[in-house]
Design an enzyme around this catalytic site. Sequence first.
Site, PDB file in Angstrom:
ATOM      1  N   GLY A   1      10.595  -9.027  -2.106  1.00  0.00           N
ATOM      2  CA  GLY A   1      10.369  -8.298  -3.341  1.00  0.00           C
ATOM      3  C   GLY A   1       9.282  -7.259  -3.163  1.00  0.00           C
ATOM      4  O   GLY A   1       8.623  -7.202  -2.126  1.00  0.00           O
ATOM      5  N   PRO A   2       9.064  -6.432  -4.175  1.00  0.00           N
ATOM      6  CA  PRO A   2       8.088  -5.345  -4.065  1.00  0.00           C
ATOM      7  C   PRO A   2       6.649  -5.850  -3.988  1.00  0.00           C
ATOM      8  O   PRO A   2       6.370  -7.027  -4.212  1.00  0.00           O
ATOM      9  CB  PRO A   2       8.319  -4.530  -5.349  1.00  0.00           C
TER      10      PRO A   2
ATOM     11  N   GLY B 223       3.067  -7.020  -4.708  1.00  0.00           N
ATOM     12  CA  GLY B 223       2.418  -7.638  -5.855  1.00  0.00           C
ATOM     13  C   GLY B 223       3.272  -8.575  -6.668  1.00  0.00           C
ATOM     14  O   GLY B 223       2.823  -9.092  -7.698  1.00  0.00           O
TER      15      GLY B 223
ATOM     16  N   GLY C  70       4.410 -11.587  -5.904  1.00  0.00           N
ATOM     17  CA  GLY C  70       4.092 -13.009  -5.774  1.00  0.00           C
ATOM     18  C   GLY C  70       4.783 -13.723  -4.634  1.00  0.00           C
ATOM     19  O   GLY C  70       4.913 -14.951  -4.647  1.00  0.00           O
ATOM     20  N   LYS C  71       5.194 -12.983  -3.615  1.00  0.00           N
ATOM     21  CA  LYS C  71       5.935 -13.575  -2.503  1.00  0.00           C
ATOM     22  C   LYS C  71       5.129 -14.652  -1.769  1.00  0.00           C
ATOM     23  O   LYS C  71       5.630 -15.749  -1.519  1.00  0.00           O
ATOM     24  CB  LYS C  71       6.345 -12.482  -1.507  1.00  0.00           C
TER      25      LYS C  71
ATOM     26  N   TYR D 170      -2.081   4.545   2.858  1.00  0.00           N
ATOM     27  CA  TYR D 170      -2.020   4.676   1.409  1.00  0.00           C
ATOM     28  C   TYR D 170      -2.764   5.910   0.904  1.00  0.00           C
ATOM     29  O   TYR D 170      -2.514   6.373  -0.207  1.00  0.00           O
ATOM     30  CB  TYR D 170      -2.572   3.412   0.732  1.00  0.00           C
TER      31      TYR D 170
ATOM     32  N   ASP E  33       7.150 -15.525   3.734  1.00  0.00           N
ATOM     33  CA  ASP E  33       6.886 -14.648   2.592  1.00  0.00           C
ATOM     34  C   ASP E  33       7.372 -13.219   2.842  1.00  0.00           C
ATOM     35  O   ASP E  33       6.930 -12.289   2.169  1.00  0.00           O
ATOM     36  CB  ASP E  33       5.410 -14.675   2.204  1.00  0.00           C
TER      37      ASP E  33
ATOM     38  N   GLU F 262      -4.925  -1.059  -1.335  1.00  0.00           N
ATOM     39  CA  GLU F 262      -3.810  -0.916  -2.274  1.00  0.00           C
ATOM     40  C   GLU F 262      -4.160  -0.087  -3.510  1.00  0.00           C
ATOM     41  O   GLU F 262      -3.293   0.141  -4.354  1.00  0.00           O
ATOM     42  CB  GLU F 262      -3.304  -2.294  -2.707  1.00  0.00           C
TER      43      GLU F 262
END
Length: 205
Positions: free
Chosen positions: A10-11, A13, A15-16, A46, A81, A142
């Site tokens: 998943g993207p 943040g 919660g992986k 970033y 994860d 981030e």
Amino acid sequence: MDKPFIAIEGPIGVGKSSLAHKLSQSYHFYEAKEIVGENPFLSDFYEDISKWSFQTEMFFLCHRYKDYQDLGTKHQGIVADYHIYKNKIFAKNTLSPQEFDKFSRIYTILTEDLKMPDYIVFLDADLFRLKERIKTRNRDFEIHIEDDYLLNLKADYLAYYESLRDSGHHVLRIDTTHLDFVNNPTDYETILAQINTLIGGQALE
């Protein structure tokens, strides 16, 4: 390896890592954790994605390739994860078409004989919730993530999930916008029940 290999995706943040950790405890599986902070290019990436994207993506690919090689030797259940395919999702959003073509060819060569996850759980959440969780974990590198970047990742993960689902792979998508599976046991049990159904109870045998 004779027990399930589950990947959580998943993207940023979503919660992986938190879910993978809890699942590893519930199932007594080996927990495979991605070490993001070890990438020396990440802070620069970033701040200037176009300048540092190829170095960043290649570092991650080589690192994850080695990790997946090691996971292939395990003879126990695994919950990770991340899925190594995330490299292509992120690279698609950061590399030029020419760089992405080169990257994709390298990816194919490296991954052609790797053991891949048997099951993939895709987590998602709305933009507000993702930004809230990113802020809460307070990673310096981030703070420069832009909304459009997160939205593009969300769209690409959804497309990847749908392509796997339509091809008959064992996948599950969970919207965590209104779930707090870290602090709310009921929310976690709800997710755990869905994953038990996905894997057919193999982890509990």
